[in-house]
Design a protein around this motif. Structure first.
Motif, PDB file in Angstrom:
ATOM      1  N   LYS A   1      56.304  46.901  48.832  1.00 12.81           N
ATOM      2  CA  LYS A   1      57.165  46.793  47.499  1.00 12.81           C
ATOM      3  C   LYS A   1      55.642  45.291  47.614  1.00 12.81           C
ATOM      4  CE  LYS A   1      60.266  45.305  45.942  1.00 12.81           C
ATOM      5  NZ  LYS A   1      61.297  44.756  45.018  1.00 12.81           N
TER       6      LYS A   1
ATOM      7  N   LEU B   1      64.859  48.240  55.099  1.00 15.82           N
ATOM      8  CA  LEU B   1      64.741  47.915  53.717  1.00 15.82           C
ATOM      9  C   LEU B   1      63.611  46.793  54.104  1.00 15.82           C
ATOM     10  CD1 LEU B   1      68.223  46.916  53.194  1.00 15.82           C
ATOM     11  CD2 LEU B   1      66.911  47.912  52.109  1.00 15.82           C
ATOM     12  N   ARG B   2      63.734  46.038  55.651  1.00 13.79           N
ATOM     13  CA  ARG B   2      62.290  44.719  55.627  1.00 13.79           C
ATOM     14  C   ARG B   2      60.851  45.977  55.127  1.00 13.79           C
ATOM     15  NH1 ARG B   2      64.766  42.253  61.151  1.00 13.79           N
ATOM     16  NH2 ARG B   2      65.669  40.521  59.460  1.00 13.79           N
TER      17      ARG B   2
ATOM     18  N   ARG C   1      67.558  39.431  48.310  1.00 16.78           N
ATOM     19  CA  ARG C   1      66.673  38.787  48.307  1.00 16.78           C
ATOM     20  C   ARG C   1      65.848  40.341  47.412  1.00 16.78           C
ATOM     21  NH1 ARG C   1      64.658  37.130  53.384  1.00 16.78           N
ATOM     22  NH2 ARG C   1      64.023  39.163  53.675  1.00 16.78           N
ATOM     23  N   LEU C   2      66.517  41.636  47.291  1.00 13.60           N
ATOM     24  CA  LEU C   2      65.639  42.349  47.228  1.00 13.60           C
ATOM     25  C   LEU C   2      66.531  42.683  45.827  1.00 13.60           C
ATOM     26  CD1 LEU C   2      65.600  45.444  49.549  1.00 13.60           C
ATOM     27  CD2 LEU C   2      63.413  44.087  48.494  1.00 13.60           C
TER      28      LEU C   2
ATOM     29  N   LEU D   1      68.580  40.550  52.791  1.00 12.18           N
ATOM     30  CA  LEU D   1      67.574  40.990  52.407  1.00 12.18           C
ATOM     31  C   LEU D   1      68.200  41.498  51.317  1.00 12.18           C
ATOM     32  CD1 LEU D   1      65.317  41.995  53.558  1.00 12.18           C
ATOM     33  CD2 LEU D   1      66.134  43.698  54.406  1.00 12.18           C
ATOM     34  N   ILE D   2      69.150  42.044  50.989  1.00  8.33           N
ATOM     35  CA  ILE D   2      69.793  43.068  49.470  1.00  8.33           C
ATOM     36  C   ILE D   2      69.908  42.043  48.614  1.00  8.33           C
ATOM     37  CG2 ILE D   2      71.775  43.797  49.006  1.00  8.33           C
ATOM     38  CD1 ILE D   2      72.436  45.295  51.262  1.00  8.33           C
TER      39      ILE D   2
ATOM     40  N   TRP E   1      59.667  48.080  53.259  1.00  9.22           N
ATOM     41  CA  TRP E   1      60.419  48.446  51.772  1.00  9.22           C
ATOM     42  C   TRP E   1      59.642  47.506  51.083  1.00  9.22           C
ATOM     43  CZ3 TRP E   1      64.191  47.936  48.108  1.00  9.22           C
ATOM     44  CH2 TRP E   1      63.772  48.560  46.722  1.00  9.22           C
ATOM     45  N   GLU E   2      60.104  46.061  51.865  1.00  9.07           N
ATOM     46  CA  GLU E   2      60.115  45.034  51.135  1.00  9.07           C
ATOM     47  C   GLU E   2      58.187  44.218  51.275  1.00  9.07           C
ATOM     48  OE1 GLU E   2      62.088  41.293  53.380  1.00  9.07           O
ATOM     49  OE2 GLU E   2      61.909  40.307  51.231  1.00  9.07           O
TER      50      GLU E   2
ATOM     51  N   LEU F   1      69.355  50.651  46.419  1.00  8.69           N
ATOM     52  CA  LEU F   1      69.344  50.198  47.160  1.00  8.69           C
ATOM     53  C   LEU F   1      71.415  50.473  46.720  1.00  8.69           C
ATOM     54  CD1 LEU F   1      68.168  46.723  47.079  1.00  8.69           C
ATOM     55  CD2 LEU F   1      67.720  47.807  48.351  1.00  8.69           C
TER      56      LEU F   1
ATOM     57  N   ASN G   1      64.006  40.415  43.440  1.00  9.89           N
ATOM     58  CA  ASN G   1      62.801  40.819  43.504  1.00  9.89           C
ATOM     59  C   ASN G   1      63.176  41.663  41.729  1.00  9.89           C
ATOM     60  OD1 ASN G   1      61.971  38.631  44.765  1.00  9.89           O
ATOM     61  ND2 ASN G   1      61.626  39.856  46.436  1.00  9.89           N
ATOM     62  N   GLN G   2      64.146  42.568  42.487  1.00  7.87           N
ATOM     63  CA  GLN G   2      64.087  43.671  41.310  1.00  7.87           C
ATOM     64  C   GLN G   2      64.110  43.289  39.885  1.00  7.87           C
ATOM     65  OE1 GLN G   2      66.926  46.483  42.821  1.00  7.87           O
ATOM     66  NE2 GLN G   2      65.360  47.338  42.987  1.00  7.87           N
TER      67      GLN G   2
ATOM     68  N   ALA H   1      71.989  38.959  57.837  1.00 12.55           N
ATOM     69  CA  ALA H   1      70.830  39.725  57.763  1.00 12.55           C
ATOM     70  C   ALA H   1      70.770  40.510  57.058  1.00 12.55           C
ATOM     71  CB  ALA H   1      69.603  39.735  58.842  1.00 12.55           C
ATOM     72  N   GLN H   2      71.682  41.467  56.989  1.00  8.76           N
ATOM     73  CA  GLN H   2      71.494  42.661  55.513  1.00  8.76           C
ATOM     74  C   GLN H   2      71.752  42.144  54.586  1.00  8.76           C
ATOM     75  OE1 GLN H   2      73.684  46.759  56.146  1.00  8.76           O
ATOM     76  NE2 GLN H   2      74.699  45.615  55.290  1.00  8.76           N
TER      77      GLN H   2
ATOM     78  N   TYR I   1      74.639  39.018  63.536  1.00 11.98           N
ATOM     79  CA  TYR I   1      73.229  38.474  62.883  1.00 11.98           C
ATOM     80  C   TYR I   1      72.371  39.357  61.141  1.00 11.98           C
ATOM     81  CZ  TYR I   1      68.266  39.479  62.937  1.00 11.98           C
ATOM     82  OH  TYR I   1      67.429  39.802  62.673  1.00 11.98           O
ATOM     83  N   LEU I   2      73.603  40.135  62.095  1.00 17.44           N
ATOM     84  CA  LEU I   2      72.815  41.816  61.204  1.00 17.44           C
ATOM     85  C   LEU I   2      73.143  41.525  59.951  1.00 17.44           C
ATOM     86  CD1 LEU I   2      73.454  45.374  63.867  1.00 17.44           C
ATOM     87  CD2 LEU I   2      70.875  44.183  63.102  1.00 17.44           C
ATOM     88  N   LEU I   3      74.798  40.953  60.418  1.00 20.61           N
ATOM     89  CA  LEU I   3      74.954  41.893  58.718  1.00 20.61           C
ATOM     90  C   LEU I   3      75.241  40.410  57.753  1.00 20.61           C
ATOM     91  CD1 LEU I   3      79.173  41.950  59.836  1.00 20.61           C
ATOM     92  CD2 LEU I   3      77.906  43.725  58.817  1.00 20.61           C
TER      93      LEU I   3
ATOM     94  N   LEU J   1      73.476  49.882  61.234  1.00 18.37           N
ATOM     95  CA  LEU J   1      72.811  49.017  61.193  1.00 18.37           C
ATOM     96  C   LEU J   1      71.520  48.331  60.886  1.00 18.37           C
ATOM     97  CD1 LEU J   1      76.121  47.177  61.482  1.00 18.37           C
ATOM     98  CD2 LEU J   1      75.842  47.674  59.434  1.00 18.37           C
ATOM     99  N   THR J   2      70.759  48.448  62.457  1.00 11.54           N
ATOM    100  CA  THR J   2      69.228  47.686  62.541  1.00 11.54           C
ATOM    101  C   THR J   2      68.649  49.029  61.623  1.00 11.54           C
ATOM    102  OG1 THR J   2      70.632  46.816  64.797  1.00 11.54           O
ATOM    103  CG2 THR J   2      67.793  46.749  64.314  1.00 11.54           C
TER     104      THR J   2
ATOM    105  N   ILE K   1      68.315  47.960  58.129  1.00 14.21           N
ATOM    106  CA  ILE K   1      68.029  46.686  57.740  1.00 14.21           C
ATOM    107  C   ILE K   1      65.950  46.248  58.119  1.00 14.21           C
ATOM    108  CG2 ILE K   1      67.556  44.152  58.818  1.00 14.21           C
ATOM    109  CD1 ILE K   1      70.890  43.827  59.567  1.00 14.21           C
TER     110      ILE K   1
END
Lengths: 222, 151
Positions: free
Chosen positions: A221, A214-215, B131-132, B128-129, A217-218, A3, B135-136, B124-125, B120-122, A207-208, A211
């Motif tokens: 995992k 990453l999803r 959360r990841l 997600l980051i 990969w999540e 990341l 979890n690490q 969601a990203q 929404y993309l920003l 960007l999409t 995401i």
């Protein structure tokens, strides 16, 4: 997968890309002369046509990724298919929203069911919706990727139908291609809009994809 | 005094005669007049096509010429044209306002659609980051783990 934060240069490019749409819309508002017969409503042209072009190219990009997936079975191409179709649907929604608003000022009706170009675009939209239905209702990930690739190719067929409908069929209500008949200022504003929306599309694509990757990969995992 | 009055009246009459220039002379010398006369002779559909090609200045000049010509032929037409112009401008302003509303509606919807998706993309990203990253396991947690690692 690591990341890593985005570099400053990448962030700067993304920021500039984010303003490309606003810049091109403002340019279309101020620079070209008004077409007297349509008044200010004609400036919708500088939004509607570039958005429509992207809505037709995006499924084509998805189809290329789909073909590559079918040959290589690499998950990266499945992600590219999904991203292309998501953005294609977004831009297609932009077209069917802006088009009828423009049409109501120009033709007096919001939609003409007898116009081949409008119907072909409607079919494209339905096909895109079908892509997400098929993907959403397929539980097995491998079949999901396979069906998505096939649906992306079908969507591109619908996009090609729309593209040719604008150029081959005789005009009913929707105008035919106007690329050759524009005055210099209108042509410049048009191409600025096309470039602006394409840069914005690339930004959203980046960007999409990030995401979705990453999803994925999540999920892998666990 | 009487002679002066007669001379003034004669002078006014001569001036009006001068203003009423022969139409043929005006058309020959004034390109706007010539264009306007040619436009009048066209069929309505052709007139519409020609009007769409006119610049704003030419359209204004041709309008002034045609109204002036109509008033010269019928002086009472002046009041009618005055009334018509004001009533037509009300309709034109209303149409322009409706078109502007449609344009603004398109701007708001399109920019809302794309900006909304971008935001929404920003978000969601970001989520997600986060959360990841949560979890690490951290470097310290790995080092302090009771599992024998051979070091």
């Amino acid at each position: 997968m690591s990341l890593k934060p985005l570099s400053n240069l990448t962030l700067a490019v993304l920021a500039i890309s984010a303003f490309s749409v606003f810049g091109s819309v403002l340019f279309g508002l101020y620079y070209p002369p008004v077409i007297v017969a349509q008044g200010e409503a004609h400036r919708i042209f500088y939004i509607h046509v570039p958005v429509a072009w992207v809505a037709l190219y995006s499924p084509a990009a998805g189809a290329v990724a789909g073909l590559l997936f079918l040959f290589t079975r690499s998950e990266r191409f499945d992600t590219l298919v999904l991203v292309s179709m998501k953005l294609g649907l977004l831009f297609a929604l932009g077209v069917v929203i802006t088009g009828p608003i423009w049409a109501s000022t120009e033709w007096g009706v919001y939609w003409n069911w007898k116009d081949p170009r409008l119907m072909s675009f409607f079919i494209l939209l339905l096909t895109m919706g079908g892509f997400f239905l098929v993907r959403g209702f397929t539980e097995d990930p491998r079949r999901q990727s396979l069906y998505s690739a096939v649906m992306a190719i079908l969507c591109t067929g619908a996009a090609g139908l729309t593209w040719f409908a604008i150029r081959v069929t005789s005009p009913d209500t929707h105008p035919s291609s106007v690329l050759g008949a524009m005055s210099p200022r209108i042509r410049l504003a048009f191409w600025v809009g096309v470039i602006g929306f394409h840069i914005f599309f690339l930004l959203l694509f980046f960007l999409t994809y990030r995401i979705e990757a990453l999803r994925k990969w999540e999920r892998e995992k666990g | 005094m009487k002679a002066v009055k007669i001379l003034v009246v004669v002078g006014i009459l001569l001036l009006m005669g001068g203003l009423r220039a022969a139409p043929e002379d005006e058309i020959a010398t004034d390109p706007v007049a010539a264009k306007a006369e040619a436009l009048v002779k066209l069929a309505p559909r052709q007139q519409k096509d020609e009007i769409e090609r006119l610049s704003v200045e030419d359209a204004r000049s041709m309008r002034d010429y045609l109204i002036g010509k109509a008033i010269r032929e019928d002086p009472s037409a002046g009041a009618t044209f005055y009334l018509y112009e004001h009533l037509a401008s009300i309709a034109a302003i209303d149409l322009a306002e409706k078109r502007l509303h449609k344009l603004l509606m398109v701007f708001v919807i399109v920019l809302g659609l794309f900006t909304g998706f971008f935001i929404y993309l920003l978000i969601a990203q970001n989520r997600l980051i986060k959360r990841l990253s949560q979890n690490q396991p951290s470097e310290g947690a790995i080092r302090s783990s009771p599992v024998y690692r051979g070091d």
